[in-house]
Enzyme design. Structure first.
Site, PDB file in Angstrom:
ATOM      1  CE1 TYR A 144      -3.840 -24.483  86.229  1.00 49.70           C
ATOM      2  CE2 TYR A 144      -5.436 -23.447  84.924  1.00 49.70           C
ATOM      3  CZ  TYR A 144      -5.082 -24.534  85.498  1.00 49.70           C
ATOM      4  OH  TYR A 144      -5.612 -25.901  85.567  1.00 49.70           O
ATOM      5  N   GLY A 200       0.838 -36.262  89.745  1.00 51.26           N
ATOM      6  CA  GLY A 200      -0.033 -35.720  90.409  1.00 51.26           C
ATOM      7  C   GLY A 200      -1.226 -36.632  90.850  1.00 51.26           C
ATOM      8  CB  SER A 249      -1.864 -37.143  96.012  1.00 53.93           C
ATOM      9  OG  SER A 249      -1.261 -35.987  95.541  1.00 53.93           O
ATOM     10  CG  ASN A 255      -3.222 -35.374  86.418  1.00 54.55           C
ATOM     11  OD1 ASN A 255      -4.228 -34.790  85.877  1.00 54.55           O
ATOM     12  ND2 ASN A 255      -3.228 -35.570  87.917  1.00 54.55           N
ATOM     13  CB  ILE A 277      -7.795 -35.349  87.574  1.00 57.81           C
ATOM     14  CG1 ILE A 277      -8.854 -34.312  87.247  1.00 57.81           C
ATOM     15  CG2 ILE A 277      -7.366 -36.137  86.103  1.00 57.81           C
ATOM     16  CD1 ILE A 277      -8.760 -33.128  86.387  1.00 57.81           C
ATOM     17  CB  SER A 302      -6.475 -25.995  81.700  1.00 57.49           C
ATOM     18  OG  SER A 302      -7.229 -25.031  81.976  1.00 57.49           O
ATOM     19  CG  ASP A 342      14.739 -32.067  91.519  1.00 63.39           C
ATOM     20  OD1 ASP A 342      15.496 -32.275  90.512  1.00 63.39           O
ATOM     21  OD2 ASP A 342      15.151 -32.264  92.870  1.00 63.39           O
ATOM     22  CB  ALA A 343      15.038 -32.215  85.596  1.00 66.40           C
ATOM     23  CB  SER A 401       3.196 -31.730  99.690  1.00 65.99           C
ATOM     24  OG  SER A 401       2.012 -31.617  98.943  1.00 65.99           O
ATOM     25  CE  LYS A 452      -2.870 -27.095  83.549  1.00 69.43           C
ATOM     26  NZ  LYS A 452      -2.403 -28.522  83.771  1.00 69.43           N
TER      27      LYS A 452
END
Length: 285
Positions: free
Chosen positions: A164, A14, A16, A91, A19, A151, A67-68, A40, A168
């Site tokens: 969500y 994560g 991009s 993240n 955080i 979170s 996707d593992a 993406s 978490k």
């Protein structure tokens, strides 16, 4: 202070997001080698690396953490490039924008949220541990480390976002389990979790653009301010550091300004008479 992160290879999923980019800057500043994964927005991540002057120490990858097999392929490429991955930071996450109660949630949305936020972290740690099993501990004694970004929703829940909060919350069980497995691969390897509260990132931008929403959020915090992405990254440096976090594992650090809960009701949503009546002691016949 030297955090002893120089020349360690740090994987950030994560990367991009807000955080994720703060994590890249923080670990890059400490001289770590970076494996930065996006999905993406991987093209934006390439531009960020160039802009921040991190290109010489970074490998950018487009990986779908759902996707593992793709996660394993990314890990294999990272090991081929840098030799090993010492630190894994799980993240990657998604926040569905639409507010829905549990009975309104579709199975598709629930699966998507769980696959990214919970299973994505699980696949990342699984792949990282597999390469750690193959490589063994570092010869210089700096132990492997993982950091999971959770979170405050895991503790307080999140109205209209049960999917969500559930995802978490599941990270807590994952961290406690892996804590006791890692020493089988590296005697002093560690894993910890960070719980951000409201943080100024793109994912929270819609809510934070609303002054009323910000006011409601900070009403639950002793420090009365929204966190920055750098606040989360600095906490991750502590956990990952072979010097600072050497004897810390299985712990959760909440970075949320002393948050104690969520404001659920505004004054005009409360009927004082009803509230008082419901609070009267009950009597027996």
């Amino acid at each position: 202070m030297d955090l002893e992160l120089s020349d360690l290879t740090v994987l950030v999923t994560g990367a991009s997001g807000g955080i994720g980019r703060a994590l890249a800057r923080a670990f890059g500043r400490e001289g770590a080698r970076l494996v930065l994964q996006g999905h993406s927005r991987a093209d934006e991540l390439e531009a960020f690396v160039q802009q921040e002057g991190l290109a010489n120490q970074s490998l950018v990858q487009a990986v779908d953490v759902r996707d593992a097999a793709a996660v394993d392929a990314g890990m294999d490429a990272a090991v081929a490039h840098f030799g090993r991955v010492d630190v894994a930071i799980a993240n990657a996450g998604v926040w569905p924008n639409e507010d829905l109660t549990l009975d309104q949630l579709t199975p598709e949305r629930v699966r998507e949220t769980l696959e990214v936020n919970l299973l994505g972290s699980m696949w990342t740690l699984r792949s990282w541990m597999r390469q750690l099993r193959a490589s063994g501990p570092r010869e210089d004694g700096r132990a492997a480390s993982a950091v999971v970004i959770g979170s405050t929703a895991a503790r307080f829940g999140e109205r209209f976002h049960a999917d969500y909060a559930t995802a978490k919350a599941g990270l807590g069980g994952l961290v406690q389990s892996v804590k006791n497995e890692l020493p089988l691969l590296d005697p002093f390897a560690r894993i910890n979790r960070i719980e951000p509260g409201w943080t100024a990132t793109e994912m929270a931008r819609a809510a934070l653009d609303d002054p009323v929403a910000v006011g409601r959020a900070v009403r639950t915090m002793a420090l009365r301010q929204i966190a920055s992405a750098d606040d989360i990254a600095e906490a991750a440096l502590f956990f990952a550091s072979p010097r600072m976090g050497r004897h810390v594992t299985g712990q959760t650090l909440t970075v949320a300004g002393g948050m104690e809960g969520r404001v659920l009701w505004e004054p005009d949503e409360i009927d004082p008479a009803q509230a008082r009546e419901r609070g009267r002691p009950r009597t027996r016949d």
